[in-house]
Write a protein that holds these residues in place. Sequence first.
Motif, PDB file in Angstrom:
ATOM      1  N   SER A 199      -5.552  20.424   5.137  1.00  0.00           N
ATOM      2  CA  SER A 199      -4.824  19.259   5.629  1.00  0.00           C
ATOM      3  C   SER A 199      -3.311  19.428   5.527  1.00  0.00           C
ATOM      4  N   TRP A 200      -2.885  20.439   4.760  1.00  0.00           N
ATOM      5  CA  TRP A 200      -1.458  20.672   4.563  1.00  0.00           C
ATOM      6  C   TRP A 200      -0.913  21.785   5.466  1.00  0.00           C
ATOM      7  N   ALA A 201      -1.742  22.348   6.307  1.00  0.00           N
ATOM      8  CA  ALA A 201      -1.356  23.547   7.064  1.00  0.00           C
ATOM      9  C   ALA A 201      -0.158  23.318   7.985  1.00  0.00           C
ATOM     10  N   ALA A 202      -0.062  22.150   8.614  1.00  0.00           N
ATOM     11  CA  ALA A 202       1.011  21.895   9.587  1.00  0.00           C
ATOM     12  C   ALA A 202       2.068  20.935   9.052  1.00  0.00           C
ATOM     13  N   VAL A 203       2.111  20.772   7.743  1.00  0.00           N
ATOM     14  CA  VAL A 203       3.031  19.816   7.123  1.00  0.00           C
ATOM     15  C   VAL A 203       4.357  20.491   6.792  1.00  0.00           C
ATOM     16  N   SER A 204       5.453  19.803   7.061  1.00  0.00           N
ATOM     17  CA  SER A 204       6.779  20.324   6.731  1.00  0.00           C
ATOM     18  C   SER A 204       7.109  20.030   5.272  1.00  0.00           C
ATOM     19  N   ALA A 205       7.926  20.885   4.682  1.00  0.00           N
ATOM     20  CA  ALA A 205       8.320  20.720   3.286  1.00  0.00           C
ATOM     21  C   ALA A 205       9.672  20.039   3.190  1.00  0.00           C
ATOM     22  N   GLY A 206       9.874  19.276   2.106  1.00  0.00           N
ATOM     23  CA  GLY A 206      11.186  18.734   1.808  1.00  0.00           C
ATOM     24  C   GLY A 206      12.025  19.779   1.106  1.00  0.00           C
ATOM     25  N   ASN A 207      13.241  19.406   0.713  1.00  0.00           N
ATOM     26  CA  ASN A 207      14.111  20.409   0.079  1.00  0.00           C
ATOM     27  C   ASN A 207      13.919  20.497  -1.427  1.00  0.00           C
ATOM     28  N   ALA A 208      13.005  19.713  -1.980  1.00  0.00           N
ATOM     29  CA  ALA A 208      12.616  19.807  -3.394  1.00  0.00           C
ATOM     30  C   ALA A 208      13.808  19.693  -4.343  1.00  0.00           C
ATOM     31  N   ASN A 209      14.745  18.804  -4.023  1.00  0.00           N
ATOM     32  CA  ASN A 209      15.906  18.625  -4.912  1.00  0.00           C
ATOM     33  C   ASN A 209      15.745  17.423  -5.833  1.00  0.00           C
ATOM     34  N   GLY A 210      14.542  16.825  -5.806  1.00  0.00           N
ATOM     35  CA  GLY A 210      14.270  15.702  -6.692  1.00  0.00           C
ATOM     36  C   GLY A 210      14.642  14.345  -6.143  1.00  0.00           C
ATOM     37  N   GLY A 246       0.814  -1.214   0.000  1.00  0.00           N
ATOM     38  CA  GLY A 246       0.000   0.000   0.000  1.00  0.00           C
ATOM     39  C   GLY A 246       0.845   1.259   0.000  1.00  0.00           C
ATOM     40  N   THR A 247       1.960   1.235   0.731  1.00  0.00           N
ATOM     41  CA  THR A 247       2.846   2.397   0.746  1.00  0.00           C
ATOM     42  C   THR A 247       3.481   2.609  -0.624  1.00  0.00           C
ATOM     43  N   ALA A 248       3.881   1.518  -1.272  1.00  0.00           N
ATOM     44  CA  ALA A 248       4.433   1.622  -2.626  1.00  0.00           C
ATOM     45  C   ALA A 248       3.415   2.240  -3.584  1.00  0.00           C
ATOM     46  N   ALA A 249       2.178   1.766  -3.504  1.00  0.00           N
ATOM     47  CA  ALA A 249       1.122   2.306  -4.360  1.00  0.00           C
ATOM     48  C   ALA A 249       0.873   3.780  -4.062  1.00  0.00           C
ATOM     49  N   ALA A 250       0.953   4.149  -2.778  1.00  0.00           N
ATOM     50  CA  ALA A 250       0.737   5.548  -2.384  1.00  0.00           C
ATOM     51  C   ALA A 250       1.807   6.456  -2.967  1.00  0.00           C
ATOM     52  N   ILE A 251       3.046   5.994  -3.007  1.00  0.00           N
ATOM     53  CA  ILE A 251       4.135   6.803  -3.569  1.00  0.00           C
ATOM     54  C   ILE A 251       3.882   7.073  -5.050  1.00  0.00           C
ATOM     55  N   PHE A 252       3.514   6.028  -5.784  1.00  0.00           N
ATOM     56  CA  PHE A 252       3.270   6.203  -7.219  1.00  0.00           C
ATOM     57  C   PHE A 252       2.067   7.116  -7.465  1.00  0.00           C
ATOM     58  N   LEU A 275      14.469  11.819  -2.471  1.00  0.00           N
ATOM     59  CA  LEU A 275      14.120  11.563  -1.080  1.00  0.00           C
ATOM     60  C   LEU A 275      15.407  11.188  -0.358  1.00  0.00           C
ATOM     61  N   GLN A 276      15.661  11.819   0.787  1.00  0.00           N
ATOM     62  CA  GLN A 276      16.915  11.584   1.503  1.00  0.00           C
ATOM     63  C   GLN A 276      16.632  11.165   2.949  1.00  0.00           C
ATOM     64  N   VAL A 277      16.827   9.885   3.225  1.00  0.00           N
ATOM     65  CA  VAL A 277      16.661   9.339   4.569  1.00  0.00           C
ATOM     66  C   VAL A 277      17.775   8.322   4.800  1.00  0.00           C
ATOM     67  N   ALA A 278      18.703   8.637   5.688  1.00  0.00           N
ATOM     68  CA  ALA A 278      19.811   7.733   5.996  1.00  0.00           C
ATOM     69  C   ALA A 278      19.313   6.524   6.774  1.00  0.00           C
ATOM     70  N   ALA A 279      20.141   5.496   6.845  1.00  0.00           N
ATOM     71  CA  ALA A 279      19.749   4.270   7.543  1.00  0.00           C
ATOM     72  C   ALA A 279      19.418   4.543   9.000  1.00  0.00           C
ATOM     73  N   ASN A 280      20.224   5.402   9.652  1.00  0.00           N
ATOM     74  CA  ASN A 280      19.985   5.673  11.080  1.00  0.00           C
ATOM     75  C   ASN A 280      18.844   6.648  11.322  1.00  0.00           C
ATOM     76  N   GLN A 281      18.181   7.078  10.242  1.00  0.00           N
ATOM     77  CA  GLN A 281      17.012   7.962  10.349  1.00  0.00           C
ATOM     78  C   GLN A 281      15.712   7.225  10.034  1.00  0.00           C
ATOM     79  N   THR A 282      15.825   5.947   9.698  1.00  0.00           N
ATOM     80  CA  THR A 282      14.665   5.165   9.237  1.00  0.00           C
ATOM     81  C   THR A 282      13.512   5.187  10.226  1.00  0.00           C
ATOM     82  N   ARG A 319       5.893  15.005  -7.927  1.00  0.00           N
ATOM     83  CA  ARG A 319       7.029  15.085  -7.007  1.00  0.00           C
ATOM     84  C   ARG A 319       7.011  13.890  -6.062  1.00  0.00           C
ATOM     85  N   LEU A 320       8.146  13.681  -5.409  1.00  0.00           N
ATOM     86  CA  LEU A 320       8.237  12.593  -4.443  1.00  0.00           C
ATOM     87  C   LEU A 320       7.699  13.025  -3.086  1.00  0.00           C
ATOM     88  N   PRO A 321       6.905  12.198  -2.429  1.00  0.00           N
ATOM     89  CA  PRO A 321       6.518  12.533  -1.054  1.00  0.00           C
ATOM     90  C   PRO A 321       7.767  12.580  -0.178  1.00  0.00           C
TER      91      PRO A 321
END
Length: 223
Positions: free
Chosen positions: A85-96, A54-60, A98-105, A68-70
């Motif tokens: 629904s987007w009022a309190a949502v943080s933005a990514g850096n929009a560099n194209g 379901g998460t894979a389908a949500a990304i696509f 997704l950046q999440v290191a292993a220790n941030q999983t 853009r990438l979530p």
Amino acid sequence: MKSSIRNMNKQKGFTLIEIAIVLVIIGLLVGGVLQGQELIENSRVKQAVKDMNGTAAAIFAYQDRYGRLPGDDGPAATLTARGASWAAVSAGNANGRLQVAANQTFTGAGEAQEFWQHLKAAGFISGNPADAGLLSLPTNAWGGFMGVTTAAMGGNLTGTKVCLSQVPGSAAISMDGELDDGLGATGRFRATVGASGVNTNPSNAVLAALYSEDNVYTVCYRI
């Protein structure tokens, strides 16, 4: 004398038939409990597989809608303009990317928090988009977290991966068999040995042995 005979009759124990009936009943109860536990575990595995797919389908779906990438989506003004629904949502850096290191999983750091917030705000997964940090992470069927990482996993598995922590060995075996090749060291589904009650980060080390039902694992599936 008659009184003694009556007392002896009262002290009789169970007959063999009565004992056999009791043993049969106990066997049925134990079998029912074991069967119930197996059904519960099977339902957890099915839910975990459903969550990953379901998460894979949500990304696509998110990419189709917004281009853009979530997690990477931004800037903030673009997001808040989409609605309440987007009022309190943080933005990514929009560099194209997704950046999440292993220790941030399993911490919500990097762009992990934003990843889950964006999918929730868009309505592709359930939950409160305003939840931040650890609260932004969904929980899985075994009480651990569902996370995301783009770090290499299991030696050479790159790309975006959805991960689950605190997965029992028997469940990891079932999930890998259903989603991939049944081996935690190869394919799109990889595993890291974890510790009970700990949200162990995925590792880039190759799983050294076959799955063991005695272990707890962090498992990741490349989308």
